[in-house]
Design a protein around this motif. Structure first.
Motif, PDB file in Angstrom:
ATOM      1  N   THR A 208       0.814  -1.219   0.000  1.00  0.00           N
ATOM      2  CA  THR A 208       0.000   0.000   0.000  1.00  0.00           C
ATOM      3  C   THR A 208       0.843   1.263   0.000  1.00  0.00           C
ATOM      4  O   THR A 208       0.334   2.337  -0.303  1.00  0.00           O
ATOM      5  CB  THR A 208      -0.889   0.039   1.257  1.00  0.00           C
ATOM      6  OG1 THR A 208      -0.041  -0.068   2.409  1.00  0.00           O
ATOM      7  CG2 THR A 208      -1.883  -1.110   1.265  1.00  0.00           C
ATOM      8  N   GLY A 209       2.094   1.145   0.393  1.00  0.00           N
ATOM      9  CA  GLY A 209       2.932   2.330   0.535  1.00  0.00           C
ATOM     10  C   GLY A 209       2.591   3.150   1.765  1.00  0.00           C
ATOM     11  O   GLY A 209       3.099   4.252   1.953  1.00  0.00           O
ATOM     12  N   ALA A 210       1.725   2.627   2.632  1.00  0.00           N
ATOM     13  CA  ALA A 210       1.293   3.373   3.813  1.00  0.00           C
ATOM     14  C   ALA A 210       2.293   3.196   4.958  1.00  0.00           C
ATOM     15  O   ALA A 210       2.903   2.140   5.091  1.00  0.00           O
ATOM     16  CB  ALA A 210      -0.080   2.883   4.250  1.00  0.00           C
ATOM     17  N   PRO A 211       2.444   4.237   5.773  1.00  0.00           N
ATOM     18  CA  PRO A 211       3.369   4.116   6.906  1.00  0.00           C
ATOM     19  C   PRO A 211       2.789   3.237   8.019  1.00  0.00           C
ATOM     20  O   PRO A 211       1.591   3.292   8.295  1.00  0.00           O
ATOM     21  CB  PRO A 211       3.547   5.551   7.383  1.00  0.00           C
ATOM     22  CG  PRO A 211       2.294   6.254   6.969  1.00  0.00           C
ATOM     23  CD  PRO A 211       1.837   5.585   5.705  1.00  0.00           C
ATOM     24  N   ILE A 212       3.646   2.426   8.628  1.00  0.00           N
ATOM     25  CA  ILE A 212       3.207   1.586   9.740  1.00  0.00           C
ATOM     26  C   ILE A 212       4.202   1.734  10.884  1.00  0.00           C
ATOM     27  O   ILE A 212       5.407   1.871  10.676  1.00  0.00           O
ATOM     28  CB  ILE A 212       3.068   0.109   9.309  1.00  0.00           C
ATOM     29  CG1 ILE A 212       2.413  -0.709  10.428  1.00  0.00           C
ATOM     30  CG2 ILE A 212       4.415  -0.497   8.894  1.00  0.00           C
ATOM     31  CD1 ILE A 212       1.822  -2.016   9.943  1.00  0.00           C
ATOM     32  N   HIS A 213       3.633   1.750  12.087  1.00  0.00           N
ATOM     33  CA  HIS A 213       4.478   1.819  13.284  1.00  0.00           C
ATOM     34  C   HIS A 213       4.124   0.647  14.192  1.00  0.00           C
ATOM     35  O   HIS A 213       2.954   0.428  14.497  1.00  0.00           O
ATOM     36  CB  HIS A 213       4.250   3.139  14.033  1.00  0.00           C
ATOM     37  CG  HIS A 213       4.980   3.231  15.342  1.00  0.00           C
ATOM     38  ND1 HIS A 213       6.350   3.371  15.415  1.00  0.00           N
ATOM     39  CD2 HIS A 213       4.546   3.158  16.624  1.00  0.00           C
ATOM     40  CE1 HIS A 213       6.713   3.400  16.694  1.00  0.00           C
ATOM     41  NE2 HIS A 213       5.642   3.266  17.451  1.00  0.00           N
ATOM     42  N   PHE A 214       5.139  -0.114  14.581  1.00  0.00           N
ATOM     43  CA  PHE A 214       4.916  -1.190  15.545  1.00  0.00           C
ATOM     44  C   PHE A 214       5.201  -0.622  16.934  1.00  0.00           C
ATOM     45  O   PHE A 214       6.316  -0.182  17.218  1.00  0.00           O
ATOM     46  CB  PHE A 214       5.822  -2.385  15.240  1.00  0.00           C
ATOM     47  CG  PHE A 214       5.530  -3.023  13.907  1.00  0.00           C
ATOM     48  CD1 PHE A 214       4.361  -3.739  13.718  1.00  0.00           C
ATOM     49  CD2 PHE A 214       6.409  -2.888  12.843  1.00  0.00           C
ATOM     50  CE1 PHE A 214       4.074  -4.326  12.488  1.00  0.00           C
ATOM     51  CE2 PHE A 214       6.126  -3.460  11.615  1.00  0.00           C
ATOM     52  CZ  PHE A 214       4.965  -4.187  11.435  1.00  0.00           C
ATOM     53  N   ARG A 215       4.172  -0.635  17.759  1.00  0.00           N
ATOM     54  CA  ARG A 215       4.301   0.021  19.065  1.00  0.00           C
ATOM     55  C   ARG A 215       5.453  -0.572  19.880  1.00  0.00           C
ATOM     56  O   ARG A 215       6.201   0.138  20.533  1.00  0.00           O
ATOM     57  CB  ARG A 215       2.986  -0.116  19.846  1.00  0.00           C
ATOM     58  CG  ARG A 215       2.893   0.786  21.065  1.00  0.00           C
ATOM     59  CD  ARG A 215       1.485   0.805  21.618  1.00  0.00           C
ATOM     60  NE  ARG A 215       1.061  -0.502  22.078  1.00  0.00           N
ATOM     61  CZ  ARG A 215       1.325  -1.005  23.281  1.00  0.00           C
ATOM     62  NH1 ARG A 215       2.013  -0.296  24.153  1.00  0.00           N
ATOM     63  NH2 ARG A 215       0.896  -2.197  23.610  1.00  0.00           N
ATOM     64  N   GLN A 216       5.561  -1.897  19.844  1.00  0.00           N
ATOM     65  CA  GLN A 216       6.651  -2.548  20.568  1.00  0.00           C
ATOM     66  C   GLN A 216       7.195  -3.690  19.706  1.00  0.00           C
ATOM     67  O   GLN A 216       6.423  -4.534  19.268  1.00  0.00           O
ATOM     68  CB  GLN A 216       6.162  -3.180  21.863  1.00  0.00           C
ATOM     69  CG  GLN A 216       5.591  -2.222  22.882  1.00  0.00           C
ATOM     70  CD  GLN A 216       5.138  -2.993  24.110  1.00  0.00           C
ATOM     71  OE1 GLN A 216       5.931  -3.386  24.953  1.00  0.00           O
ATOM     72  NE2 GLN A 216       3.857  -3.243  24.186  1.00  0.00           N
ATOM     73  N   ILE A 217       8.500  -3.711  19.529  1.00  0.00           N
ATOM     74  CA  ILE A 217       9.148  -4.866  18.909  1.00  0.00           C
ATOM     75  C   ILE A 217      10.132  -5.412  19.931  1.00  0.00           C
ATOM     76  O   ILE A 217      10.911  -4.680  20.536  1.00  0.00           O
ATOM     77  CB  ILE A 217       9.860  -4.473  17.600  1.00  0.00           C
ATOM     78  CG1 ILE A 217       8.831  -4.067  16.555  1.00  0.00           C
ATOM     79  CG2 ILE A 217      10.706  -5.629  17.070  1.00  0.00           C
ATOM     80  CD1 ILE A 217       7.918  -5.175  16.077  1.00  0.00           C
ATOM     81  N   THR A 218      10.080  -6.728  20.123  1.00  0.00           N
ATOM     82  CA  THR A 218      10.770  -7.292  21.292  1.00  0.00           C
ATOM     83  C   THR A 218      11.587  -8.543  20.980  1.00  0.00           C
ATOM     84  O   THR A 218      12.118  -9.145  21.904  1.00  0.00           O
ATOM     85  CB  THR A 218       9.718  -7.662  22.359  1.00  0.00           C
ATOM     86  OG1 THR A 218       8.827  -8.624  21.809  1.00  0.00           O
ATOM     87  CG2 THR A 218       8.912  -6.456  22.805  1.00  0.00           C
ATOM     88  N   THR A 219      11.640  -8.960  19.711  1.00  0.00           N
ATOM     89  CA  THR A 219      12.377 -10.195  19.411  1.00  0.00           C
ATOM     90  C   THR A 219      13.411  -9.953  18.322  1.00  0.00           C
ATOM     91  O   THR A 219      13.241  -9.086  17.458  1.00  0.00           O
ATOM     92  CB  THR A 219      11.430 -11.313  18.922  1.00  0.00           C
ATOM     93  OG1 THR A 219      10.802 -10.895  17.709  1.00  0.00           O
ATOM     94  CG2 THR A 219      10.366 -11.632  19.959  1.00  0.00           C
ATOM     95  N   ALA A 220      14.463 -10.754  18.357  1.00  0.00           N
ATOM     96  CA  ALA A 220      15.556 -10.635  17.390  1.00  0.00           C
ATOM     97  C   ALA A 220      15.042 -10.849  15.972  1.00  0.00           C
ATOM     98  O   ALA A 220      15.413 -10.107  15.051  1.00  0.00           O
ATOM     99  CB  ALA A 220      16.646 -11.647  17.726  1.00  0.00           C
ATOM    100  N   SER A 221      14.163 -11.838  15.784  1.00  0.00           N
ATOM    101  CA  SER A 221      13.746 -12.132  14.418  1.00  0.00           C
ATOM    102  C   SER A 221      12.890 -11.003  13.838  1.00  0.00           C
ATOM    103  O   SER A 221      13.042 -10.646  12.666  1.00  0.00           O
ATOM    104  CB  SER A 221      13.021 -13.475  14.348  1.00  0.00           C
ATOM    105  OG  SER A 221      12.042 -13.549  15.342  1.00  0.00           O
ATOM    106  N   ALA A 222      12.005 -10.420  14.639  1.00  0.00           N
ATOM    107  CA  ALA A 222      11.192  -9.307  14.142  1.00  0.00           C
ATOM    108  C   ALA A 222      12.076  -8.088  13.857  1.00  0.00           C
ATOM    109  O   ALA A 222      11.872  -7.379  12.870  1.00  0.00           O
ATOM    110  CB  ALA A 222      10.106  -8.955  15.154  1.00  0.00           C
TER     111      ALA A 222
END
Lengths: 405, 329
Positions: A208-222
């Motif tokens: 979509t080209g839309a901006p996304i924000h992940f509130r919390q990222i907590t793992t090495a793979s993500a």
């Protein structure tokens, strides 16, 4: 009203400079050396730090005493209220709740009732004062809904805040699959539940080209996925709370429900990956995740307790540990706490510069204190850091040139 | 320097053979403390086999059995144990209690405590719940099973059964088979038997083995035959019916074919291997009837018998402080 903060060390994006800050009618009028107007209220900062007020992305409660104690001058409120913030009227009310003290910027519920199926009136809520859109405490499991949400939000120029945990994997889980969860006999989900959700959202953001924000990222793979997505030019940002860069899942030992969080605490290797991602810029901002919960929600068996921590007033002291440990210089820390979150959500804040709104903190970075869940300014003391000695305290919080008490 | 004698119970840790206020789990118990409870239980095995099965040393004390989860055998075992020691035993039936009316666990604990029991036995379906209750009461608490976490008296009775049948525990190979993921019996047994020097294996379908279970000091097998090879003790676990219809295993039939203990399969274990099951059994699912009923191999009825003796030992030992037993007060 004029306020002159004198003899401080001012945190700017380019480093720390010595001098003062002059605030006139709520706006920063001068920085460094300046002529002090006769009518100015003078505060000798005595070599302590003058920093931009913290912009906290994603709090779950409006908790003024905790925000003031924590140096938070603007808080982005999650739509997970009762009722959920899915109508214009509720957004208007929330947006007015904090002024003129701490400003509350509500995030609109992405879907009606936050149930993940029908789009809420995000355009109208944006006009009524919603700063962005959030999926709430949960991920949107239906990919078609998420695709439409992102494309719609993108056209409105709004950032969508996602909570990336695969719904199927985390159903019923209260911990991360690990030795700790196994020993405690807690229902647990694999850490991959996060990367799985992040991957889908990233693909939809790219589509979509839309901006996304992940509130919390907590793992090495993500974090690895986000690092790669940024390199590709996808409009993605992510945040973290101090819990996930300071604690691993062993903090749940003895079934301490204050350590029941969402996403849950991870293994030590993930914690170390989070610190590395803070250092290399993969993680864009630090937030408190402020979610005060009283004993009726926490004095329960671990798996029956509600997740969440009261994080507002400990955010700065715990984040300063990153400076002390050499992970980040202090000017970079305040980018994560103030500049970046303000820019991401188009708020006129987060920087100390002439003409900007005078949202300022006086911080004693070395003041020692002990986190005590019994003596919190917050409406509840559910901190997983109870008893921890920390350094660094907000001495004064200034919002729009006004000292908050 | 002051040389006042130590006063608190904690400072005298090690003076008693069992310096614990509650029995919440096997975790945290030293090998000699586990062995002390097994040794204490021997006298009760003897008493329970005599005609007058009564010893009134706990006469006048009140035992509350607060079972927040259904139980028949464990509740009965604790009730008999308390009564044979002379206690007034009362059972709190959860189905008709205020717990069903939304009372919190903490409020229930405060209520029970106000009735001044001398010992409380608790079972709850949430891991850690018994510990939470124990923090709010003034008397010793015995964990009769909390969620998937621990079931210490089951592990103790299993250890006693094995010791009586095999003469030792150290050096034996014990295969714990089946639904380890949801099993508090498995966790307590892994801790107890491992602490006492057994070589513990867990055997089951990968969907029913918890993550990183090896970190508890066990060897993991997903092939049942390989896991049974040479085992001295084969401990089967109950598979609950709601978990065998596609949720964790495809069907009871497939489970029995792949992980059911049959006489043929048992031949892979040591020739004198002991078969155990905490009950209640799903005959024809995790265990074939001929194996369960083979008196030479099956220790299942004996486990139940040892259960009463172990629970008598635990009730006696945990109440010694408040009873003023010499050396324990």
């Amino acid at each position: 009203m004029t306020l002159a903060l004198l003899n401080g060390r001012i945190v700017t994006p380019d480093g720390v400079i010595e001098g003062g800050v002059l605030a006139k009618d709520g706006i920063i009028a001068a920085i460094g050396d300046f002529e002090i107007p006769d009518d100015a209220e003078r505060i000798d900062v005595r070599d302590r730090i003058i920093a931009p007020g913290i912009v906290d992305v994603g709090v779950f409660a409006i908790d003024m005493p905790a925000f003031v104690a924590g140096g938070i001058t603007r808080a982005l409120l999650m739509p997970d209220q009762s009722p959920p913030l899915d109508t214009v009227a509720l957004i208007q009310r929330a947006a007015a709740a904090g002024k003129p003290q701490v400003w509350i910027h509500p995030l609109a519920a992405a879907t009606k009732g936050l149930d993940g199926s029908d789009l809420a009136e995000v355009g109208l809520m944006h006009r009524a004062g919603a700063t962005g859109i959030a999926t709430g405490r949960h991920w949107i499991p239906d990919s078609a809904v998420m695709l439409r949400l992102l494309s719609y939000a993108g056209a409105l120029g709004l950032v969508t805040v996602s909570h990336p945990e695969d719904g199927g994997l985390v159903r019923g889980a209260v911990a991360t699959e690990s030795e700790t969860a196994t020993r405690m006999g807690l229902p647990a989900a694999p850490a991959a539940a996060e990367a799985l959700a992040v991957q889908r959202d990233l693909l939809l953001a790219e589509t979509t080209g839309a901006p996304i924000h992940f509130r919390q990222i907590t793992t090495a793979s993500a974090l690895g996925l986000i690092r790669a997505a940024k390199a590709k030019g996808i409009a993605v940002t992510c945040g973290i709370t101090p819990a996930h860069f300071l604690l691993s899942d062993v903090a749940m030992g003895d079934f301490r429900t204050f350590a029941r969080l969402s996403p849950p605490l991870r293994e030590e290797s993930d914690r170390l990956a989070c610190r590395a991602a803070l250092a290399d810029g993969t993680i864009d901002l630090i937030c408190s995740g402020h979610d005060p919960r009283g004993p009726e929600a926490k004095r329960l068996p671990f798996s029956d307790a509600e997740p969440g921590m009261a994080g507002a007033e400990t955010l700065l002291a715990l984040s300063l540990a990153l400076v002390r440990d050499g992970v980040l210089p202090i000017e970079r820390l305040f980018q994560l706490l103030a500049t970046t979150p303000a820019r991401l959500f188009c708020l006129p804040a987060g920087l100390i510069e002439a003409g900007a709104e005078a949202d300022l903190l006086i911080v004693d970075p070395d003041a020692p204190w002990r986190i005590d869940s019994e003596k919190m300014a917050a409406s509840a003391g559910n901190t997983p850091f109870d008893g921890l000695p920390v350094d660094g305290r907000v001495v004064k919080t200034v919002k729009g040139g006004m000292i908050l008490e | 320097m002051s040389s006042a004698p130590p006063r608190s119970r904690d400072e005298r840790l090690g003076v008693h053979p069992f310096p614990h206020r509650h029995l919440l789990g096997i975790a945290g118990l030293a090998p000699h403390e586990i062995l002390f409870l097994l040794d204490e239980a021997e006298q009760w095995v003897a008493l329970n086999r005599s005609t007058a099965k009564r010893d009134d040393r706990l006469h006048g004390l009140t035992q509350i059995n607060a079972f927040f989860e259904n139980s028949t055998r464990t509740l009965l075992s604790f009730e008999i144990a308390g009564k044979r020691l002379g206690m007034d035993v009362v059972n709190m039936a959860v189905a008709v209690s205020s717990v069903k009316k939304g009372e919190t666990l903490i409020d229930t604990a405060i209520t029970l405590n106000a009735m001044r029991p001398d010992v409380i036995v608790i079972r709850h379906d949430a891991s850690g719940a018994v510990r939470l209750l124990a923090e709010k009461v003034d008397c010793p608490v015995l964990n009769a099973g909390d969620g998937r976490h621990e079931h210490p008296t089951q592990a103790l009775l299993d250890a006693l059964t094995i010791r009586r049948r095999k003469g030792r525990i150290a050096g034996l190979t014990v295969a714990i088979c089946g639904d380890v993921l949801h099993s508090r019996v498995a966790r307590s047994n892994i801790l107890a038997l491992g602490t006492l020097g057994a070589d513990v294996r867990v055997v089951g379908p990968p969907t029913l083995l918890p993550a990183q279970i090896e970190r508890m000091g066990v060897t993991r097998f997903t092939d049942f035959d390989a896991g049974l090879e040479g085992a001295d003790v084969v401990m089967m676990l109950r598979l609950q019916s709601e978990r065998m219809d596609g949720a964790f295993v495809p069907s009871p039939r497939e489970y029995h074919a792949l992980y059911g203990l049959t006489a043929e399969r048992l031949a892979r274990a040591a020739p004198d291997a002991l078969v155990m099951h905490p009950g209640p059994m799903n005959r024809g699912v995790e265990i074939a009837s001929d194996v369960a009923d083979d008196l030479n191999r099956s220790a299942i009825p004996e486990q139940v018998e040892m259960g009463v003796a172990i629970r008598m030992a635990c009730l006696d030992v945990l109440t010694r402080g408040q009873r003023g037993v010499e050396g324990w007060a």
